[in-house]
Design a protein around this motif. Sequence first.
Motif, PDB file in Angstrom:
ATOM      1  N   GLN A  98     -25.876  25.720 -12.267  1.00 30.03           N
ATOM      2  CA  GLN A  98     -26.590  26.994 -12.197  1.00 30.03           C
ATOM      3  C   GLN A  98     -26.166  27.924 -13.338  1.00 30.03           C
ATOM      4  OE1 GLN A  98     -26.298  28.770  -8.229  1.00 30.03           O
ATOM      5  NE2 GLN A  98     -26.110  26.720  -7.357  1.00 30.03           N
ATOM      6  N   ILE A  99     -24.878  27.904 -13.652  1.00 29.14           N
ATOM      7  CA  ILE A  99     -24.375  28.722 -14.767  1.00 29.14           C
ATOM      8  C   ILE A  99     -25.001  28.262 -16.077  1.00 29.14           C
ATOM      9  CG2 ILE A  99     -22.314  29.250 -16.138  1.00 29.14           C
ATOM     10  CD1 ILE A  99     -20.738  29.089 -13.449  1.00 29.14           C
ATOM     11  N   HIS A 100     -25.036  26.935 -16.292  1.00 32.92           N
ATOM     12  CA  HIS A 100     -25.645  26.407 -17.518  1.00 32.92           C
ATOM     13  C   HIS A 100     -27.113  26.812 -17.623  1.00 32.92           C
ATOM     14  CE1 HIS A 100     -22.466  22.966 -17.876  1.00 32.92           C
ATOM     15  NE2 HIS A 100     -22.031  24.116 -18.337  1.00 32.92           N
ATOM     16  N   GLU A 101     -27.830  26.729 -16.519  1.00 37.31           N
ATOM     17  CA  GLU A 101     -29.253  27.089 -16.514  1.00 37.31           C
ATOM     18  C   GLU A 101     -29.424  28.560 -16.872  1.00 37.31           C
ATOM     19  OE1 GLU A 101     -33.401  26.664 -16.083  1.00 37.31           O
ATOM     20  OE2 GLU A 101     -31.802  25.157 -16.229  1.00 37.31           O
ATOM     21  N   ARG A 102     -28.573  29.415 -16.299  1.00 34.18           N
ATOM     22  CA  ARG A 102     -28.684  30.840 -16.587  1.00 34.18           C
ATOM     23  C   ARG A 102     -28.368  31.122 -18.059  1.00 34.18           C
ATOM     24  NH1 ARG A 102     -25.950  35.968 -13.450  1.00 34.18           N
ATOM     25  NH2 ARG A 102     -26.465  37.524 -15.037  1.00 34.18           N
ATOM     26  N   ARG A 103     -27.314  30.506 -18.549  1.00 36.63           N
ATOM     27  CA  ARG A 103     -26.899  30.780 -19.933  1.00 36.63           C
ATOM     28  C   ARG A 103     -27.898  30.208 -20.934  1.00 36.63           C
ATOM     29  NH1 ARG A 103     -22.657  32.460 -21.893  1.00 36.63           N
ATOM     30  NH2 ARG A 103     -22.268  30.758 -23.374  1.00 36.63           N
ATOM     31  N   TRP A 104     -28.494  29.094 -20.604  1.00 37.06           N
ATOM     32  CA  TRP A 104     -29.458  28.488 -21.516  1.00 37.06           C
ATOM     33  C   TRP A 104     -30.662  29.400 -21.732  1.00 37.06           C
ATOM     34  CZ3 TRP A 104     -29.521  24.825 -24.984  1.00 37.06           C
ATOM     35  CH2 TRP A 104     -30.739  24.363 -25.470  1.00 37.06           C
ATOM     36  N   ASN A 105     -31.026  30.139 -20.684  1.00 38.54           N
ATOM     37  CA  ASN A 105     -32.210  30.992 -20.757  1.00 38.54           C
ATOM     38  C   ASN A 105     -31.893  32.458 -21.044  1.00 38.54           C
ATOM     39  OD1 ASN A 105     -34.455  29.099 -20.014  1.00 38.54           O
ATOM     40  ND2 ASN A 105     -33.136  28.789 -18.237  1.00 38.54           N
ATOM     41  N   ALA A 106     -30.612  32.780 -21.208  1.00 38.97           N
ATOM     42  CA  ALA A 106     -30.223  34.177 -21.408  1.00 38.97           C
ATOM     43  C   ALA A 106     -30.628  34.672 -22.789  1.00 38.97           C
ATOM     44  CB  ALA A 106     -28.718  34.334 -21.227  1.00 38.97           C
ATOM     45  N   ASP A 111     -29.700  38.049 -23.571  1.00 34.46           N
ATOM     46  CA  ASP A 111     -28.601  38.956 -23.887  1.00 34.46           C
ATOM     47  C   ASP A 111     -27.455  38.635 -22.934  1.00 34.46           C
ATOM     48  OD1 ASP A 111     -29.082  40.237 -21.389  1.00 34.46           O
ATOM     49  OD2 ASP A 111     -30.538  41.564 -22.331  1.00 34.46           O
ATOM     50  N   GLY A 112     -26.279  39.116 -23.290  1.00 32.75           N
ATOM     51  CA  GLY A 112     -25.108  38.819 -22.463  1.00 32.75           C
ATOM     52  C   GLY A 112     -23.934  38.386 -23.317  1.00 32.75           C
ATOM     53  N   TYR A 113     -23.072  37.567 -22.750  1.00 37.01           N
ATOM     54  CA  TYR A 113     -21.797  37.222 -23.365  1.00 37.01           C
ATOM     55  C   TYR A 113     -21.834  35.817 -23.977  1.00 37.01           C
ATOM     56  CZ  TYR A 113     -20.006  41.212 -20.725  1.00 37.01           C
ATOM     57  OH  TYR A 113     -19.782  42.462 -20.215  1.00 37.01           O
ATOM     58  N   GLY A 114     -21.439  35.712 -25.247  1.00 37.18           N
ATOM     59  CA  GLY A 114     -21.330  34.403 -25.874  1.00 37.18           C
ATOM     60  C   GLY A 114     -22.616  33.608 -25.826  1.00 37.18           C
ATOM     61  N   LEU A 115     -23.711  34.215 -26.270  1.00 32.18           N
ATOM     62  CA  LEU A 115     -25.015  33.569 -26.158  1.00 32.18           C
ATOM     63  C   LEU A 115     -25.063  32.256 -26.935  1.00 32.18           C
ATOM     64  CD1 LEU A 115     -27.475  36.574 -26.492  1.00 32.18           C
ATOM     65  CD2 LEU A 115     -26.801  35.361 -24.424  1.00 32.18           C
ATOM     66  N   ILE A 116     -25.777  31.288 -26.376  1.00 34.72           N
ATOM     67  CA  ILE A 116     -25.923  29.977 -26.995  1.00 34.72           C
ATOM     68  C   ILE A 116     -27.030  30.031 -28.034  1.00 34.72           C
ATOM     69  CG2 ILE A 116     -26.529  27.563 -26.547  1.00 34.72           C
ATOM     70  CD1 ILE A 116     -25.575  28.061 -23.638  1.00 34.72           C
ATOM     71  N   ARG A 117     -26.753  29.446 -29.208  1.00 35.04           N
ATOM     72  CA  ARG A 117     -27.836  29.271 -30.180  1.00 35.04           C
ATOM     73  C   ARG A 117     -28.617  28.033 -29.754  1.00 35.04           C
ATOM     74  NH1 ARG A 117     -26.738  28.956 -36.511  1.00 35.04           N
ATOM     75  NH2 ARG A 117     -26.823  31.209 -36.297  1.00 35.04           N
ATOM     76  N   ARG A 118     -29.798  28.221 -29.290  1.00 29.37           N
ATOM     77  CA  ARG A 118     -30.579  27.113 -28.726  1.00 29.37           C
ATOM     78  C   ARG A 118     -31.174  26.234 -29.816  1.00 29.37           C
ATOM     79  NH1 ARG A 118     -34.218  29.544 -23.940  1.00 29.37           N
ATOM     80  NH2 ARG A 118     -34.232  31.449 -25.149  1.00 29.37           N
ATOM     81  N   ARG A 119     -31.037  24.943 -29.604  1.00 28.04           N
ATOM     82  CA  ARG A 119     -31.654  23.964 -30.497  1.00 28.04           C
ATOM     83  C   ARG A 119     -32.741  23.249 -29.726  1.00 28.04           C
ATOM     84  NH1 ARG A 119     -26.056  21.576 -33.118  1.00 28.04           N
ATOM     85  NH2 ARG A 119     -25.789  23.188 -34.687  1.00 28.04           N
ATOM     86  N   HIS A 120     -33.882  23.081 -30.331  1.00 26.57           N
ATOM     87  CA  HIS A 120     -35.030  22.490 -29.634  1.00 26.57           C
ATOM     88  C   HIS A 120     -35.128  21.007 -29.980  1.00 26.57           C
ATOM     89  CE1 HIS A 120     -36.226  26.515 -28.516  1.00 26.57           C
ATOM     90  NE2 HIS A 120     -36.075  26.864 -29.767  1.00 26.57           N
TER      91      HIS A 120
END
Length: 357
Positions: free
Chosen positions: A338-346, A348-357
Amino acid sequence: MNSISSALIGYGRMGGFFLKELLSSDRWSVKYIFDTNEESRRLAVAEAPEVKVIDDAEVIFDDPEVEVVILTALADSRPDYIRRCVQAGKHIIAEKPLGDTVENEKAVVELVSNSGLLTAVDLYLRNSWYHNTIRDFIDSGEIGDLAIIRLCHLTPGLSPGEGHDYEGPSFHDCGMHYVDLARWYARSEYKTWNAQGVRMWNWKDPWYLQGHGTFENGVVFDITQGHVYGQLSKDQTHNSYIDIIGTRGIARMTHDFKTAVVDLRGTSVTERIERPYGGKNIGTLLSHFAEALSSSRPDDRLPSFADAALASEIAWKFLESASGNDLPVKGTLEELDQIHERRWNAKDGYGLIRRRH
């Protein structure tokens, strides 16, 4: 003044931070950005169309115009790139840790120590205005003898399994900053330590750790760090502070990643200072490095390879200490999903992931 020609190896999150500061400075120019990932290269082209984006790092080492290489690729690749920099006579600014093992880190420390090259590591807290203000206050004698250093950094931040595996668990990847900072304040070497961790969400490594102990000069410390602070809370927050206790007075700091507040309470001075937080302070690091390069003199404001290797080694020792104690498991892998799902779609927030498609 001629600008310093530089090249970036690695264009992830920290590479982006460095690029922004380099491009905004008239003392630096960027000739190349190298990354092994195609999407990262496409992003670099979009964000810095005037820079040559390449997929072969040897181009950098073969170019005599490149004076400084900035290493922001993952830790397992850094030792080899550092060796190539030394062979090519390139000065180095590196992200931490310097390698994927303590042995590799010690090897590159020895390598650069005899190279005659200028090197530094991005231990960014040393460059912050608030920590330098507090250390100057300690040096003034206002708090008496420094006795106790208390550091805490708890955020949602990077969660387990998001990459960075070669950088190690949370207390090594992030916590080594605070291991280094405590030593910087104490101006002494670690003597004793004991640590307690928690394996949050049933992950294999502790993602929360609290360590305490002493320095050789008798200063006592405790360090608390973990990216475990309300990962699934509706409105996220964090808890970050330093608390310095002397025999006569105190100094402390808190921040919200936007504003830092320093509270100084000495024998003759009481002062509250509130200023912008300053982020990663990369601009300050680059400025100090440029000054040292132009003057051909060492600068003790630049964190050294030896500083970084020691902080890494002690952080690993804290983790070893925790693994030798009771290491409770709290939470489940389902919660981690659930944490991964939230962070993947975030967005704004803390330590945002640079998403690769």
